[in-house]
Each structure stands twice: as structure tokens, then as C-alpha cells.
Design a protein around this motif. Sequence first.
Motif, PDB file in Angstrom:
ATOM      1  N   ARG A 154      46.889  36.039  44.153  1.00 18.79           N
ATOM      2  CA  ARG A 154      46.109  34.806  44.209  1.00 18.79           C
ATOM      3  C   ARG A 154      44.655  35.210  44.448  1.00 18.79           C
ATOM      4  O   ARG A 154      44.352  35.952  45.359  1.00 18.79           O
ATOM      5  CB  ARG A 154      46.581  33.899  45.330  1.00 18.79           C
ATOM      6  N   ARG A 155      43.779  34.701  43.590  1.00 16.43           N
ATOM      7  CA  ARG A 155      42.357  35.033  43.687  1.00 16.43           C
ATOM      8  C   ARG A 155      41.541  33.770  43.835  1.00 16.43           C
ATOM      9  O   ARG A 155      41.804  32.766  43.175  1.00 16.43           O
ATOM     10  CB  ARG A 155      41.899  35.768  42.432  1.00 16.43           C
ATOM     11  N   ASP A 156      40.525  33.847  44.684  1.00 14.17           N
ATOM     12  CA  ASP A 156      39.581  32.751  44.844  1.00 14.17           C
ATOM     13  C   ASP A 156      38.256  33.191  44.245  1.00 14.17           C
ATOM     14  O   ASP A 156      37.805  34.307  44.448  1.00 14.17           O
ATOM     15  CB  ASP A 156      39.388  32.408  46.321  1.00 14.17           C
ATOM     16  N   THR A 200      40.833  28.417  42.790  1.00 14.77           N
ATOM     17  CA  THR A 200      41.856  29.413  43.081  1.00 14.77           C
ATOM     18  C   THR A 200      42.646  29.645  41.804  1.00 14.77           C
ATOM     19  O   THR A 200      42.933  28.719  41.059  1.00 14.77           O
ATOM     20  CB  THR A 200      42.782  28.906  44.199  1.00 14.77           C
TER      21      THR A 200
END
Length: 166
Positions: free
Chosen positions: A77-79, A84
Amino acid sequence: MSAVGVVRIGSALAVGAVLMAGAACSSSDGSNEPAPGFAGEVDPMKRPATIPPDVPPLVMFNSEDLGPGFDDQQCVRRDGDGDTRLKYTAQRGDDQSELVVGIVPSDPPRLDTLTLDLGQDRWEADPDAPEQAVVVDGNAYRIFAPVSEADGPRTAEIGVLFSCSE
């Protein structure tokens, strides 16, 4: 029958249900609104699905199981950019096939990217296609999307079932 075989058969049935439900995402009046209750809603009386993290994904290409071997998998999971994103990758070592799925975990969740490299062929989904569907149930992610060949005129459909426990 091994546990992986049972999981793959059960997974094939689940992806088949998503493939059939994908048709419910477009209405006869021309709008692209999903069918009621399809946009990832889960019955609160049912326990969310769980898939052990070491189980390889089920990848269906034109309703045909591409088989096991996508064992090298990663889910992150990347912000960034205020949004997101969930990025899932799976690789099959024997023929260098690679699956990349990007999901925006909004309400409802939506497909950001889907590519499948099969040998010399690269297949890509249009994330804005009205026929695509993303269903999240616990740690189980089910994706359906029409795809087109990156360097040619062919089209196909892809259904994917994978787990992501970040």
C-alpha cells in the motif's frame, strides 16, 4: 486433492462469479453505474473471506485458468499525490509472466492499472472501462477487466483473485 488444488477450484468458482457479475456493472440505459450492492458491499452477517498469504493468485484469461506458478508475489500500500494505492505484483519464474494490479481503495474500490505480460504479449486494461469490476472482501481481492493487446488489435478478458495482507 491437495489444499492448493481445493483453493484453486474454489477460487475459480469465485472468479467465475465475478466474471458473471461484471456484466451487471453496465446498465441497459447506457449509464456506467454499478448494479446495486455490487460495488464491494459485504453482508455484515457473513465473515469476510480470508486467503492465506502464501497462496498464489488465480489468473483467468478468457475464462481459462493460466495455472499455478505465480509464486513470487508482493502487495504494497502506497500513499502519494493525496491518494492511497494498493499495488500487487506476481511473477511466474518458468516463463517470466508477470501480473501487475493497481487499486485505489476508495468507496467503491476502483482499478488503477492492470497489466499481464505473457511471453512476448502484453495485455493492458483501461481503468475507465465500464465493464471492469473490483470487489474487496476481507483480504481477498477479485478483479475483472476487459484488456487489449498493447501492440496489437486483440482483446480479451482477465479475472484475478489474490490476497493482500499488508
